[in-house]
Scaffold this motif. Structure first.
Motif, PDB file in Angstrom:
ATOM      1  N   LYS A  43      -0.905 102.009 121.464  1.00 45.58           N
ATOM      2  CA  LYS A  43      -0.730 101.089 122.581  1.00 45.58           C
ATOM      3  C   LYS A  43      -0.700  99.643 122.094  1.00 45.58           C
ATOM      4  O   LYS A  43       0.120  98.836 122.524  1.00 45.58           O
ATOM      5  CB  LYS A  43      -1.870 101.285 123.590  1.00 45.58           C
ATOM      6  CG  LYS A  43      -1.574 100.670 124.949  1.00 45.58           C
ATOM      7  CD  LYS A  43      -2.757 100.760 125.872  1.00 45.58           C
ATOM      8  CE  LYS A  43      -3.542  99.481 125.865  1.00 45.58           C
ATOM      9  NZ  LYS A  43      -4.709  99.498 126.727  1.00 45.58           N
ATOM     10  N   GLN A  44      -1.589  99.344 121.173  1.00 40.24           N
ATOM     11  CA  GLN A  44      -1.695  97.973 120.673  1.00 40.24           C
ATOM     12  C   GLN A  44      -0.485  97.585 119.830  1.00 40.24           C
ATOM     13  O   GLN A  44      -0.031  96.452 119.867  1.00 40.24           O
ATOM     14  CB  GLN A  44      -2.970  97.855 119.839  1.00 40.24           C
ATOM     15  CG  GLN A  44      -3.503  96.450 119.783  1.00 40.24           C
ATOM     16  CD  GLN A  44      -4.761  96.366 118.942  1.00 40.24           C
ATOM     17  OE1 GLN A  44      -5.189  97.357 118.341  1.00 40.24           O
ATOM     18  NE2 GLN A  44      -5.345  95.195 118.879  1.00 40.24           N
ATOM     19  N   LYS A  45       0.038  98.552 119.073  1.00 35.21           N
ATOM     20  CA  LYS A  45       1.075  98.229 118.098  1.00 35.21           C
ATOM     21  C   LYS A  45       2.493  98.446 118.625  1.00 35.21           C
ATOM     22  O   LYS A  45       3.451  98.285 117.890  1.00 35.21           O
ATOM     23  CB  LYS A  45       0.883  99.080 116.828  1.00 35.21           C
ATOM     24  CG  LYS A  45      -0.397  98.803 116.080  1.00 35.21           C
ATOM     25  CD  LYS A  45      -0.368  97.456 115.381  1.00 35.21           C
ATOM     26  CE  LYS A  45      -1.721  97.159 114.761  1.00 35.21           C
ATOM     27  NZ  LYS A  45      -1.813  95.776 114.266  1.00 35.21           N
ATOM     28  N   SER A  46       2.626  98.881 119.865  1.00 37.80           N
ATOM     29  CA  SER A  46       3.976  99.115 120.373  1.00 37.80           C
ATOM     30  C   SER A  46       4.082  98.561 121.782  1.00 37.80           C
ATOM     31  O   SER A  46       3.109  98.100 122.356  1.00 37.80           O
ATOM     32  CB  SER A  46       4.303 100.611 120.386  1.00 37.80           C
ATOM     33  OG  SER A  46       3.626 101.221 121.462  1.00 37.80           O
ATOM     34  N   ARG A  47       5.287  98.647 122.344  1.00 35.74           N
ATOM     35  CA  ARG A  47       5.480  98.123 123.692  1.00 35.74           C
ATOM     36  C   ARG A  47       5.367  99.223 124.740  1.00 35.74           C
ATOM     37  O   ARG A  47       5.633  99.003 125.915  1.00 35.74           O
ATOM     38  CB  ARG A  47       6.860  97.459 123.778  1.00 35.74           C
ATOM     39  CG  ARG A  47       7.981  98.359 123.270  1.00 35.74           C
ATOM     40  CD  ARG A  47       9.294  97.662 123.292  1.00 35.74           C
ATOM     41  NE  ARG A  47       9.767  97.531 124.665  1.00 35.74           N
ATOM     42  CZ  ARG A  47      10.964  97.066 125.005  1.00 35.74           C
ATOM     43  NH1 ARG A  47      11.792  96.682 124.057  1.00 35.74           N
ATOM     44  NH2 ARG A  47      11.335  96.981 126.256  1.00 35.74           N
ATOM     45  N   ILE A  48       4.959 100.429 124.301  1.00 28.67           N
ATOM     46  CA  ILE A  48       4.906 101.563 125.224  1.00 28.67           C
ATOM     47  C   ILE A  48       3.691 101.453 126.141  1.00 28.67           C
ATOM     48  O   ILE A  48       2.615 101.051 125.725  1.00 28.67           O
ATOM     49  CB  ILE A  48       4.854 102.879 124.423  1.00 28.67           C
ATOM     50  CG1 ILE A  48       6.044 102.940 123.472  1.00 28.67           C
ATOM     51  CG2 ILE A  48       4.871 104.076 125.352  1.00 28.67           C
ATOM     52  CD1 ILE A  48       5.940 104.037 122.455  1.00 28.67           C
ATOM     53  N   LYS A  49       3.866 101.821 127.414  1.00 34.63           N
ATOM     54  CA  LYS A  49       2.786 101.727 128.393  1.00 34.63           C
ATOM     55  C   LYS A  49       1.710 102.779 128.125  1.00 34.63           C
ATOM     56  O   LYS A  49       1.982 103.844 127.568  1.00 34.63           O
ATOM     57  CB  LYS A  49       3.338 101.912 129.800  1.00 34.63           C
ATOM     58  CG  LYS A  49       4.175 100.744 130.267  1.00 34.63           C
ATOM     59  CD  LYS A  49       4.346 100.792 131.779  1.00 34.63           C
ATOM     60  CE  LYS A  49       5.143  99.607 132.273  1.00 34.63           C
ATOM     61  NZ  LYS A  49       6.578  99.723 131.943  1.00 34.63           N
ATOM     62  N   GLU A  50       0.488 102.463 128.587  1.00 35.17           N
ATOM     63  CA  GLU A  50      -0.649 103.294 128.213  1.00 35.17           C
ATOM     64  C   GLU A  50      -0.525 104.745 128.669  1.00 35.17           C
ATOM     65  O   GLU A  50      -0.801 105.665 127.899  1.00 35.17           O
ATOM     66  CB  GLU A  50      -1.948 102.705 128.761  1.00 35.17           C
ATOM     67  CG  GLU A  50      -3.159 103.495 128.289  1.00 35.17           C
ATOM     68  CD  GLU A  50      -4.477 102.879 128.684  1.00 35.17           C
ATOM     69  OE1 GLU A  50      -4.546 102.212 129.732  1.00 35.17           O
ATOM     70  OE2 GLU A  50      -5.460 103.076 127.952  1.00 35.17           O
ATOM     71  N   ASP A  51      -0.106 104.980 129.919  1.00 41.62           N
ATOM     72  CA  ASP A  51      -0.083 106.373 130.384  1.00 41.62           C
ATOM     73  C   ASP A  51       0.908 107.207 129.584  1.00 41.62           C
ATOM     74  O   ASP A  51       0.689 108.394 129.336  1.00 41.62           O
ATOM     75  CB  ASP A  51       0.189 106.456 131.895  1.00 41.62           C
ATOM     76  CG  ASP A  51       1.563 105.930 132.252  1.00 41.62           C
ATOM     77  OD1 ASP A  51       2.058 105.030 131.545  1.00 41.62           O
ATOM     78  OD2 ASP A  51       2.143 106.414 133.246  1.00 41.62           O
ATOM     79  N   THR A  52       1.998 106.579 129.157  1.00 41.79           N
ATOM     80  CA  THR A  52       2.965 107.281 128.300  1.00 41.79           C
ATOM     81  C   THR A  52       2.331 107.624 126.955  1.00 41.79           C
ATOM     82  O   THR A  52       2.486 108.756 126.461  1.00 41.79           O
ATOM     83  CB  THR A  52       4.207 106.392 128.063  1.00 41.79           C
ATOM     84  OG1 THR A  52       4.695 105.934 129.318  1.00 41.79           O
ATOM     85  CG2 THR A  52       5.287 107.154 127.326  1.00 41.79           C
ATOM     86  N   VAL A  53       1.626 106.666 126.385  1.00 42.24           N
ATOM     87  CA  VAL A  53       0.985 106.911 125.088  1.00 42.24           C
ATOM     88  C   VAL A  53      -0.028 108.045 125.205  1.00 42.24           C
ATOM     89  O   VAL A  53      -0.097 108.934 124.348  1.00 42.24           O
ATOM     90  CB  VAL A  53       0.284 105.633 124.571  1.00 42.24           C
ATOM     91  CG1 VAL A  53      -0.410 105.903 123.251  1.00 42.24           C
ATOM     92  CG2 VAL A  53       1.271 104.501 124.420  1.00 42.24           C
ATOM     93  N   ILE A  54      -0.809 108.030 126.287  1.00 42.52           N
ATOM     94  CA  ILE A  54      -1.821 109.075 126.471  1.00 42.52           C
ATOM     95  C   ILE A  54      -1.146 110.443 126.527  1.00 42.52           C
ATOM     96  O   ILE A  54      -1.549 111.383 125.831  1.00 42.52           O
ATOM     97  CB  ILE A  54      -2.647 108.816 127.763  1.00 42.52           C
ATOM     98  CG1 ILE A  54      -3.510 107.567 127.588  1.00 42.52           C
ATOM     99  CG2 ILE A  54      -3.527 110.011 128.084  1.00 42.52           C
ATOM    100  CD1 ILE A  54      -4.271 107.143 128.840  1.00 42.52           C
ATOM    101  N   GLY A  55      -0.095 110.556 127.360  1.00 41.74           N
ATOM    102  CA  GLY A  55       0.605 111.830 127.491  1.00 41.74           C
ATOM    103  C   GLY A  55       1.190 112.291 126.172  1.00 41.74           C
ATOM    104  O   GLY A  55       1.103 113.463 125.802  1.00 41.74           O
ATOM    105  N   LEU A  56       1.741 111.338 125.462  1.00 47.22           N
ATOM    106  CA  LEU A  56       2.388 111.627 124.177  1.00 47.22           C
ATOM    107  C   LEU A  56       1.377 112.142 123.143  1.00 47.22           C
ATOM    108  O   LEU A  56       1.603 113.155 122.479  1.00 47.22           O
ATOM    109  CB  LEU A  56       2.998 110.305 123.720  1.00 47.22           C
ATOM    110  CG  LEU A  56       3.981 110.176 122.599  1.00 47.22           C
ATOM    111  CD1 LEU A  56       4.880 108.997 122.925  1.00 47.22           C
ATOM    112  CD2 LEU A  56       3.263 109.921 121.300  1.00 47.22           C
ATOM    113  N   VAL A  57       0.248 111.464 123.048  1.00 41.92           N
ATOM    114  CA  VAL A  57      -0.737 111.827 122.017  1.00 41.92           C
ATOM    115  C   VAL A  57      -1.393 113.163 122.321  1.00 41.92           C
ATOM    116  O   VAL A  57      -1.517 114.024 121.453  1.00 41.92           O
ATOM    117  CB  VAL A  57      -1.807 110.704 121.887  1.00 41.92           C
ATOM    118  CG1 VAL A  57      -2.985 111.188 121.049  1.00 41.92           C
ATOM    119  CG2 VAL A  57      -1.196 109.458 121.276  1.00 41.92           C
ATOM    120  N   PHE A  58      -1.817 113.368 123.583  1.00 41.65           N
ATOM    121  CA  PHE A  58      -2.593 114.587 123.811  1.00 41.65           C
ATOM    122  C   PHE A  58      -1.730 115.848 123.750  1.00 41.65           C
ATOM    123  O   PHE A  58      -2.184 116.884 123.275  1.00 41.65           O
ATOM    124  CB  PHE A  58      -3.475 114.485 125.067  1.00 41.65           C
ATOM    125  CG  PHE A  58      -2.886 114.920 126.380  1.00 41.65           C
ATOM    126  CD1 PHE A  58      -2.665 116.260 126.671  1.00 41.65           C
ATOM    127  CD2 PHE A  58      -2.634 113.979 127.376  1.00 41.65           C
ATOM    128  CE1 PHE A  58      -2.179 116.650 127.906  1.00 41.65           C
ATOM    129  CE2 PHE A  58      -2.145 114.361 128.608  1.00 41.65           C
ATOM    130  CZ  PHE A  58      -1.911 115.706 128.874  1.00 41.65           C
TER     131      PHE A  58
END
Lengths: 290, 267
Positions: free
Chosen positions: A93-108
């Motif tokens: 989240k910190q290092k990219s422009r992607i929104k948090e909920d997308t990052v969460i879905g992507l990682v888990f």
């Protein structure tokens, strides 16, 4: 099955299963895990961390598999991957422009997929169904001990720091401005979340554990405007649902995790309809009378 | 204690806020540069500027949430971190910044002002309860102390958070848009409170774009647009030339008594 309900007195319905060692153990563990997750769920619902709970509970999957394969306590592996997933979410989240909920879905989902692949590749006596759906009726003694330790840590952590965590959920800006280190509180809450997810997957499994981490808090939230009362109501409703779920599972021969979560959802629906102030029936009366 | 502070105490005024050429940037984007400001004890100061002019950045710097890339901030002569630990700084949030469905009572919210003075497990002592009662009496909310915070009106909510700052015994109060959504009785009570605060030697910094209230409430005003454009007594600083600079040529005119655009969302 329905004959059982007709022929058995309610007392027998309650007492009969207790003659089995595995049922006593299952009920004890389920009630405890229900209480622990119920307590934590208050902070999850108030902080708006439902998706985070979902993420952490799925991300622990590869940790459980690796720990089993290496002969380590499964909770250790789960904990490492739970916290690791959160750190990774924060990093991306910190290092990219992607929104948090997308990052969460992507990682888990990535972690969860890794877990599934590992299970199929590592030849061991891991039962995939056991991890995915939980099996409180078949819980081993060492798993019981692990769950007891985890539960103890989470309960102590939440009780001692409930005021700070409540303030952090309510008004983090104020917390910071009076010199409280909110970074520590953030990671404390995440750590307790990971531990609770590990405890919860014992009874309802990885897929449904998020329900344990959200539903009791949501139910209690509809019933009161007091934080302390909310925690008590969440613990009671969660433990009650877990115990009733195990009983129903025993007598009806249905899947235990599903049974527990269904009871919990049912309790929520009752609160949703009939809660004294925030139930929808109350609200519609209010609207009609005006 | 540093010698400067000592002499100031002798003269019965303390330099509450001192900002020296403060610069803040977010990943290379400058939000604030060369912002300097000195506020004595017992003053009420308006911080006026457009959205994005750096008002909230300045507040964040005063609360230690962002570290200035250059310059220095002192509160009561201490670094921001130390001042926070001494409970010198209280932040009164905008009404929109708070989750009012949160299950806490008015009492709970005001008690949060005492947390920084309690031990790590935040168990209230008798002195904490007395401080909360006193604060609630001063904002006239003592009878509503058991109410959930969400059951209060906009003005009462604002008073609850002012009471939290009083309970904290902060000497520097940072208020973010305190007049938005506030009823007339609350506005009167706030006016009285601010005067009392001034008498008690507290310093109030009010971030707002509501020029009328600045004129009515503030002794001093800071006009800000990425830097401090003008600073001084309200009557001297509030000139149309200064306001033009602050609002980029389209100022809401305070002299005609017309309110800021925010009060007329349909215009």
């Amino acid at each position: 099955m329905s004959e059982l309900f007709i022929y058995l007195m309610p007392v027998d319905w309650l007492v009969d299963p207790l003659t089995h060692e595995f049922m006593r153990r299952a009920l004890m563990v389920s009630a405890l895990v229900g209480g622990v997750c119920g307590l934590l769920s208050c902070f999850m619902t108030l902080k708006g961390w439902a998706l985070m709970g979902d993420a952490v509970s799925h991300a622990v999957m590869p940790g459980v598999v690796v720990a089993y394969a290496l002969g380590l306590p499964f909770s250790l592996g789960a904990f490492v991957f739970g916290v690791g997933s959160v750190a990774l979410i924060g990093f991306i989240k910190q290092k990219s422009r992607i929104k948090e909920d997308t990052v969460i879905g992507l990682v888990f989902t990535g972690f969860f997929a890794l877990g599934l692949v590992l299970v199929s590749k590592i030849k061991s006596n891991i039962d995939l169904m056991h991890i995915l759906f939980g099996s409180p009726l078949g819980i081993s003694r060492s798993d019981v001990n692990q769950t007891l330790i985890i539960s103890f840590i989470v309960i102590i952590g939440l009780l001692l720091f409930r005021r700070d965590l409540m303030l952090y959920c309510f008004d983090a800006t104020h917390a910071r401005s009076i010199g409280i280190n909110t970074g520590i509180l953030h990671y404390l809450l995440l750590t307790l979340l990971s531990l609770s997810a590990v405890a919860g997957l014992q009874t309802v499994g990885i897929i449904l554990v998020v329900s344990m981490l959200i539903t009791p808090g949501a139910t209690a939230y509809l019933l009161t405007d007091r934080f302390d009362r909310m925690t008590i109501l969440a613990v009671i409703s969660s433990s009650f649902s877990s115990i009733l779920g195990v009983y129903i599972s025993y007598w009806s021969d249905i899947e235990t995790g599903g049974s527990i979560v269904l009871v919990q959802t049912f309790v929520f629906l009752i609160a949703f309809l009939f809660a004294p102030r925030y139930g929808i029936l109350k609200n519609s009366n209010f609207v009609n009378s005006n | 204690m540093n010698p400067i502070l000592k002499t100031q105490i002798k003269e019965k005024t303390i330099l509450r806020i001192q900002a020296d050429q403060v610069c803040v940037d977010y990943n290379g984007t400058v939000a604030l540069y060369d912002a300097s400001l000195k506020l004595q004890s017992g003053s009420i100061c308006g911080l006026v500027g457009m959205n994005g002019a750096g008002k909230s950045t300045f507040f964040k710097a005063l609360m230690g949430f962002v570290r200035p890339s250059r310059g220095r901030i002192r509160i009561n002569g201490l670094s921001v971190t130390k001042a926070q630990r001494e409970q010198f700084v209280a932040y009164v949030p905008q009404n929109e910044g708070i989750d009012y469905s949160f299950p806490v009572s008015v009492w709970d919210v005001v008690m949060m002002g005492r947390y920084g003075s309690m031990n790590i497990f935040r168990i209230p002592r008798e002195s904490d309860r007395r401080a909360v009662i006193h604060a609630l009496e001063r904002v006239d909310l003592i009878d509503l102390r058991e109410r959930p915070i969400g059951a209060l009106s906009g003005g009462q909510r604002k008073r609850a958070f002012l009471a939290r700052a009083i309970a904290q015994r902060a000497s520097v109060l940072l208020l973010d848009e305190p007049f938005a959504g506030v009823d007339v009785p609350t506005e009167k009570l706030m006016a009285e409170l601010f005067l009392q605060f001034r008498q008690e030697g507290r310093t109030i910094l009010i971030s707002t774009h509501d020029l009328n209230h600045v004129r009515d409430f503030c002794d001093f005003v800071v006009l800000i647009n990425k830097t401090v454009l003008a600073y001084g007594e309200t009557s001297e600083v509030f000139t149309s030339e200064n306001l033009n600079k602050t609002f980029g040529g389209i100022p809401p005119n305070p002299l005609s008594g017309r309110r800021s655009a925010k009060d007329f969302p349909n215009e």
